[in-house]
Enzyme design. Structure first.
Site, PDB file in Angstrom:
ATOM      1  N   HIS A 143       0.805  -1.229   0.000  1.00  0.00           N
ATOM      2  CA  HIS A 143       0.000   0.000   0.000  1.00  0.00           C
ATOM      3  C   HIS A 143       0.842   1.286   0.000  1.00  0.00           C
ATOM      4  O   HIS A 143       0.573   2.211   0.771  1.00  0.00           O
ATOM      5  CB  HIS A 143      -0.951   0.007   1.192  1.00  0.00           C
ATOM      6  N   HIS A 217      -9.649   2.139   0.649  1.00  0.00           N
ATOM      7  CA  HIS A 217      -9.576   0.978   1.540  1.00  0.00           C
ATOM      8  C   HIS A 217     -10.661   1.007   2.614  1.00  0.00           C
ATOM      9  O   HIS A 217     -10.396   0.712   3.776  1.00  0.00           O
ATOM     10  CB  HIS A 217      -8.188   0.927   2.172  1.00  0.00           C
ATOM     11  N   GLU A 349     -11.531  -3.531  -2.775  1.00  0.00           N
ATOM     12  CA  GLU A 349     -10.594  -2.510  -3.260  1.00  0.00           C
ATOM     13  C   GLU A 349     -10.457  -2.654  -4.774  1.00  0.00           C
ATOM     14  O   GLU A 349      -9.799  -3.582  -5.253  1.00  0.00           O
ATOM     15  CB  GLU A 349      -9.247  -2.682  -2.567  1.00  0.00           C
TER      16      GLU A 349
HETATM   17  C1  BGC Z   1      -4.567  -6.527   1.881  1.00  0.00           C
HETATM   18  C2  BGC Z   1      -4.491  -7.272   3.178  1.00  0.00           C
HETATM   19  C3  BGC Z   1      -4.099  -6.317   4.258  1.00  0.00           C
HETATM   20  C4  BGC Z   1      -5.141  -5.232   4.301  1.00  0.00           C
HETATM   21  C5  BGC Z   1      -4.892  -4.203   5.365  1.00  0.00           C
HETATM   22  C6  BGC Z   1      -5.577  -5.455   2.022  1.00  0.00           C
HETATM   23  O1  BGC Z   1      -5.628  -4.709   0.844  1.00  0.00           O
HETATM   24  O2  BGC Z   1      -4.865  -7.361   0.805  1.00  0.00           O
HETATM   25  O3  BGC Z   1      -3.574  -8.328   3.107  1.00  0.00           O
HETATM   26  O4  BGC Z   1      -3.994  -6.941   5.485  1.00  0.00           O
HETATM   27  O5  BGC Z   1      -5.188  -4.594   3.065  1.00  0.00           O
HETATM   28  O6  BGC Z   1      -3.616  -3.826   5.436  1.00  0.00           O
END
Ligand code: BGC
Length: 384
Positions: A143, A217, A349
């Site tokens: 991210h 998110h 997402e």
């Molecule tokens: C990911 C997860 C992660 C979450 C929060 C998601 O987009 O795929 O693996 O734990 O985000 O960080």
């Protein structure tokens, strides 16, 4: 009255009284003196340690829906949606105040960039040059790195729109930030429409080739219930991208048919979740949308059986990460004093595929100078 409904009225009253004291957002540049849009209010939300002020913008629509977005991380902190009886509840997870978001937030409601999801070993090669990113998730970069777009302060400006209310966020990510090449000028526009849609539009431009893959998110629970295992989900995706034990795609694009991954027909999220391997277990996969057109198409439809709230997700993106809140473990207390246990919410997402920079068979996420990155996702709310 349930606690959520109660806090809605408390916070609405607070917002109305603050709104009467505070500046009501309006664009002053119009030659025809557009009257202030009463559907948008701006309020102080908090302060960073260096004194930077963080504001919140509350968007309302004519049906009483409200969305609140803050300038830190361009985070959606609240979204008030009616159920089948017309009762409003806040359907996204989040914190009571800025301090929560400054702490260990699992990206609640945040804008994710420059690149959503994981990049294997924090490395990629572009035009013959290798780039190294911060590894903030086991061996991988997740991210956007240590200080992704979820942890920066965005400039905000209310927008005049015909069918609702909107606010535009802008962030200029400097060349080299988190290891990524090029100055990337990014905008995110949130619009709450009078058709009960939350629309999120992203654009970005760069002065050097760079990967870009932006998403939101938000963690959804349409019923305000302890977990989302009884929510009914349909995903308009007949394939997914299998992952290794560190959640990096193997590169395969596998059919969902005949596996617990198959949501092409509505299924409760919990119906087959125990059949999935791994620790902590649950869905955390990128789905490949069946419809390959680059324009808007349905990605997902979710129904909360207790409230009758339905959310339909449409997007210009080719994929959607379905994450069933597996890492929530009761250690976070969020809004309204709620303790978030495993599977307290789900994320959808919309995105290009994870680790696309290292998989030539995945749609490219490289943005080059002169081109404009554009992406749109719409979350529409109905009842059933
Ligand atoms: C990911 C997860 C992660 C979450 C929060 C998601 O987009 O795929 O693996 O734990 O985000 O960080």
């Amino acid at each position: 009255m349930n606690p959520k409904t109660f806090s809605y009225w408390t916070s609405s009253t607070l917002l109305i009284s603050l709104a009467s004291l505070s500046f009501v957002a309006a664009k002053s540049s119009s030659p025809t003196q557009t009257p202030p849009n009463p559907q948008i209010t701006k309020n102080p939300y908090g302060q960073l340690a260096d004194g930077t002020r963080i504001d919140s913008y509350t968007l309302k629509n004519k049906n009483g829906m409200a969305a609140r977005i803050i300038t830190y991380g361009a985070i959606l902190t609240e979204l008030w949606v009616p159920d089948r009886q017309g009762q409003f509840a806040d359907v996204v997870l989040g914190f009571e105040n800025l301090e929560g978001y400054l702490g260990e937030s699992p990206y609640f409601g945040a804008t994710i960039g420059r690149v959503a999801n994981r990049i294997a070993n924090g490395k990629f090669t572009l035009d013959g040059k290798e780039y190294t990113l911060a590894t903030n998730n086991g061996p991988n970069s997740l991210h956007g790195g240590n200080q992704g777009f979820d942890k920066v302060v965005w400039e905000a400006e209310p927008l005049e729109v015909a069918n609702g209310s909107a606010v535009k966020f802008n962030y200029l990510s400097p060349d080299g930030e988190e290891g990524y090449p090029g100055n990337l000028n990014t905008t995110v526009v949130y619009t709450l429409t009078d058709d009960n849609e939350l629309k999120i539009e992203y654009t970005a431009e760069t002065d050097q080739a760079t990967p870009v893959n932006l998403t939101n998110h938000s963690y959804w629970n349409l019923d305000g219930s302890a977990n989302i295992l009884d929510h009914e989900l349909r995903l308009a995706a007949d394939h997914y991208t299998p992952v290794d034990e560190t959640l990096i795609p193997t590169g395969e694009i596998a059919p969902v048919a005949g596996t617990p991954m198959d949501f092409t027909r509505p299924q409760t999220i919990g119906s087959r979740i125990d059949q999935l391997q791994g620790d902590p277990g649950g869905y955390d996969h990128n789905y490949v949308l069946t419809d390959k057109k680059p324009s808007m198409k349905l990605a997902a439809r979710v129904r909360g059986p207790q409230s009758g709230r339905v959310m339909e997700v449409r997007t210009t993106e080719p994929g959607v990460q379905f994450y069933s809140g597996n890492f929530l473990d009761g250690t976070i207390t969020g809004k309204y004093g709620q303790v978030y246990q495993k599977h307290a919410a789900f994320c959808l997402e919309t995105q290009h595929f994870p680790d696309a920079v290292n998989h030539p068979n995945f749609p490219s996420i490289i943005l080059r100078p002169g081109a404009t990155y554009q992406s749109m996702s719409v979350y529409k709310f109905l009842t059933d």
